[in-house]
Structure formats: structure tokens, C-alpha cells
Design a protein around this motif. Structure first.
Motif, PDB file in Angstrom:
ATOM      1  N   UNK A  64       0.880  -1.463  -0.688  1.00  0.00           N
ATOM      2  CA  UNK A  64       0.068   0.048   0.190  1.00  0.00           C
ATOM      3  C   UNK A  64       0.819   0.867  -0.011  1.00  0.00           C
ATOM      4  N   UNK A  65       0.512   1.984  -0.919  1.00  0.00           N
ATOM      5  CA  UNK A  65       1.468   3.329  -0.932  1.00  0.00           C
ATOM      6  C   UNK A  65       0.394   4.869  -0.055  1.00  0.00           C
ATOM      7  N   UNK A  66      -0.689   3.851   0.172  1.00  0.00           N
ATOM      8  CA  UNK A  66      -1.549   5.352   0.852  1.00  0.00           C
ATOM      9  C   UNK A  66      -1.758   6.243  -0.026  1.00  0.00           C
ATOM     10  N   UNK A  67      -1.050   6.093  -1.147  1.00  0.00           N
ATOM     11  CA  UNK A  67      -1.298   6.914  -1.845  1.00  0.00           C
ATOM     12  C   UNK A  67      -0.392   9.038  -1.772  1.00  0.00           C
ATOM     13  N   UNK A  68       0.618   8.858  -1.311  1.00  0.00           N
ATOM     14  CA  UNK A  68       1.732   8.729  -0.569  1.00  0.00           C
ATOM     15  C   UNK A  68       3.085   8.935  -0.879  1.00  0.00           C
TER      16      UNK A  68
END
Length: 354
Positions: A64-68
Motif C-alpha cells: 500500500x502506497x497510501x497514495x503518498x
């Protein structure tokens, strides 16, 4: 141990065997939490669907990149520590840059789902649909039909600058006899109040969705003759809402053949219960590419020579090939807007073979 030193831009991807025991492993970096978690979920499911349909025993390491940016860096480190031999994703530019920095240290190639060529480089490939390629394709097609004087309505931002650059280059090459651009505030496209330049034969609008509707409405309000022009569009028109715009009936734009993804969308819907977002095919095709390379080049599937092979690859979105500078070249079809379907009027070549 001493930290790894990033290779120079010209260095090849040197791994010719799995980095760890247990065969080749594929890292998949997606925003599985945060603002874009729905997109991340769909891309992960598309990847799993591709693996299932190919019936290949490939180890998929999902993180998971967490969107960051920071999340992407941590996710890349995670899959690399677990032995990833190639990395698929992330989606967004900042995340790609962060993840690529980690992968490059280990000489592991990255196939990102971004379309931002600024983050592409040797060993870091962006698979997203290049708007410049799409625009050049549709303008070149229009020129073959004798439409060489174009007025483009573009937002006053980086997207608009890209359009201006493409048209300027095509005019310099002699393909266009006239290319005029009219800019507007992207926050309020409905304020557009300029008529087409005299002599104009085609109107180019790059917006999609609601912004496209507002631009069309403004043009119709200020120019009673707007219906006489041939409309040209961008890949953002590859959206069901475009077909609802009556003024665009007969308009052209360049994109992969939508008919080719009908089967994928049907299977995805039956499997997961919802229609996949447009970008889901990128994840599906990336996994298909990996499986293809493992099957045909089992001893060295992810070397630079193999990844950048001249014949390229074939996926749901058609033929594509990876370039040395990290960009992706795609064969695109010309689609005509009708009330019910996007009709292919000039099909894309199926392969890069001559």
C-alpha cells in the motif's frame, strides 16, 4: 553493509536471475488506503484477474502506497526486501519518483501506471496513455481528410501548454497550415467566449466529462455556426458521458479500441460486482506483460533488452512498446462519437512488426 549506489542513467538492468530463491516475484504498489483507495482496489483486482486467467504461478507482492510519496517509498522498500524482481505501479507522479528511487538502487525495473513523461527514465517506464500521442494521432488523421486549419480551446495550465506544443510541432512539420489556440480558465470553462479563427476547419477540445460539456455550451452560445466544424478531442473523451453530447455526434478522437476491453469489463463485473475504472486495463496488461516475459524468456525476463524489444507487446489496450527513455509508444485507433457507441473508423495496427 554499504548503501547501494544508483546506476547512471545509461546503465542496463542487469538481473538475469531471480533476486531471491523461490522464483521471480512481482511487486505491485497501489493506493490501497487513503483518498484513492477505490482506484487502488480496482487495479489490484485487475492484476489478480489477469494472473488467474493466465493460470500462472507468479508471486505477487502487494504493498500500500497510501497514495503518498512517503508511502510509495516505504512500499517499494517492502516489496524489494521481499525479493521483487520487477515493480508494477505506483499510479501518481510523486509516488512513482519515490518508488523508482528505491527500485533503481537495486537495478529493478518499474512499470508505473502514470502518464507523466517527466517521471520516465531508463528502467522506469510509464504505461499511462500519453495525451501528446493521442492528440498527434487525431490531428494527423484529420489532416488526411483535408482538415489542416485547427482552432484549439485549451485550459490555461500544463495540459493546455502540451496541446500548444503538439500543434506547433505539427505546423512546423508542414502537416498543419494553421493552428490557433484559445486559452480559458480551467476553473470556469463556461466563461469561454471566443469564436473560431476565420478559415478554421476543425475545433479541438481536450477536456472531458463536465468540463467538456461546459466548453461545448459556451461555444454554442457565442458561435451560432459551431455545428459546421469537425470536432476533434483527446483521450479524455473515452468516457460514456461524451456520447450524450449531441453536438459531438460525428466528432473524432484517438484512443485504444473500446471494443477490445468489453470482455475484460464483463468478466470484472461478474467477478467483483462493479464496472472497473478506465485505468484498470493498465494493471491487467502489465501483469499480462510480466507473464508473457516469464513464459518466453524464463532465464532473463526483465532485462532492458527484453523489456524494450522492438516488437513490443499486445494487451487489452492494443499494441504497445517500451522505449529507452521510459515512455510507452502505443498504436491508437480513431474513434467517431455516435449516440450509442464509439465507432472505430481508422483501426490501430495490431502489432509493431513490419
Amino acid at each position: 553493509p554499504a548503501p547501494s549506489t544508483p546506476p547512471p542513467k545509461s546503465a542496463p538492468l542487469e538481473h538475469t536471475a531471480p533476486r531471491t530463491s523461490g522464483g521471480y516475484k512481482v511487486g505491485l504498489l497501489l493506493p490501497l488506503s487513503g483518498e484513492h483507495k477505490a482506484l487502488g482496489k480496482a487495479l489490484s483486482q485487475a492484476a489478480e484477474l489477469s494472473l488467474f486467467e493466465k493460470n500462472e504461478n507468479v508471486t505477487l507482492l502487494m504493498a500500500d502506497t497510501r497514495g503518498t510519496k512517503d508511502g510509495a517509498k516505504a512500499a517499494a522498500r517492502q516489496v524489494l526486501s521481499e525479493g521483487a524482481d520487477i515493480v508494477l505501479g505506483p499510479v501518481f507522479s510523486d509516488a512513482v519518483t519515490a518508488a523508482a528511487a528505491e527500485a533503481t538502487k537495486e537495478r529493478v525495473p518499474v512499470l508505473a501506471f502514470s502518464n507523466n513523461k517527466a517521471v520516465a527514465k531508463n528502467g522506469v517506464y510509464v504505461l499511462g496513455f500519453d495525451p501528446a500521442q493521442q492528440l498527434e494521432r487525431v490531428v494527423r488523421f484529420a489532416a488526411t481528410k483535408g482538415l489542416t486549419h485547427i482552432t484549439a480551446y485549451v485550459p490555461n495550465n500544463a495540459d493546455g501548454a502540451l496541446v500548444k506544443g503538439v500543434l506547433t510541432a505539427l505546423q512546423r512539420d508542414g502537416l498543419l497550415k494553421g493552428a490557433n489556440t484559445v486559452s480559458y480558465d480551467p476553473k470556469s470553462p463556461g466563461t469561454l467566449s471566443y469564436k473560431a479563427t476565420p478559415g478554421t476547419e476543425a475545433l479541438l477540445i481536450t477536456e472531458g466529462g463536465q468540463a467538456l460539456s461546459r466548453v461545448i455550451s459556451a461555444l454554442m452560445y457565442h458561435d451560432e455556426h459551431v455545428g459546421k466544424y469537425q470536432f476533434l478531442g483527446s483521450g479524455q473523451w473515452d468516457n460514456p458521458a461524451t456520447k450524450a453530447e449531441e453536438t459531438l455526434n460525428g466528432a473524432w478522437f484517438a484512443a485504444p479500441n473500446p471494443g477490445a476491453r468489453v470482455g475484460f469489463e464483463k468478466t470484472f463485473l461478474e467477478t467483483y460486482g462493479y464496472t472497473p475504472p478506465r485505468l484498470a486495463t493498465l494493471s491487467y496488461d502489465a501483469v499480462t506483460l510480466v507473464v508473457t516475459l516469464l513464459k518466453h524468456f524464463p532465464k532473463k525476463p526483465f532485462t532492458k533488452e527484453v523489456l524494450e524489444r522492438a516488437h513490443g507487446f499486445s494487451g487489452i489496450d492494443g499494441a504497445f512498446r517500451l522505449r529507452e527513455n521510459g515512455t510507452t509508444e502505443r498504436h491508437l485507433s480513431i474513434l467517431e462519437v455516435t449516440p450509442h457507441v464509439f465507432q472505430v473508423i481508422d483501426p490501430a495496427p495490431r502489432t509493431f512488426e513490419r
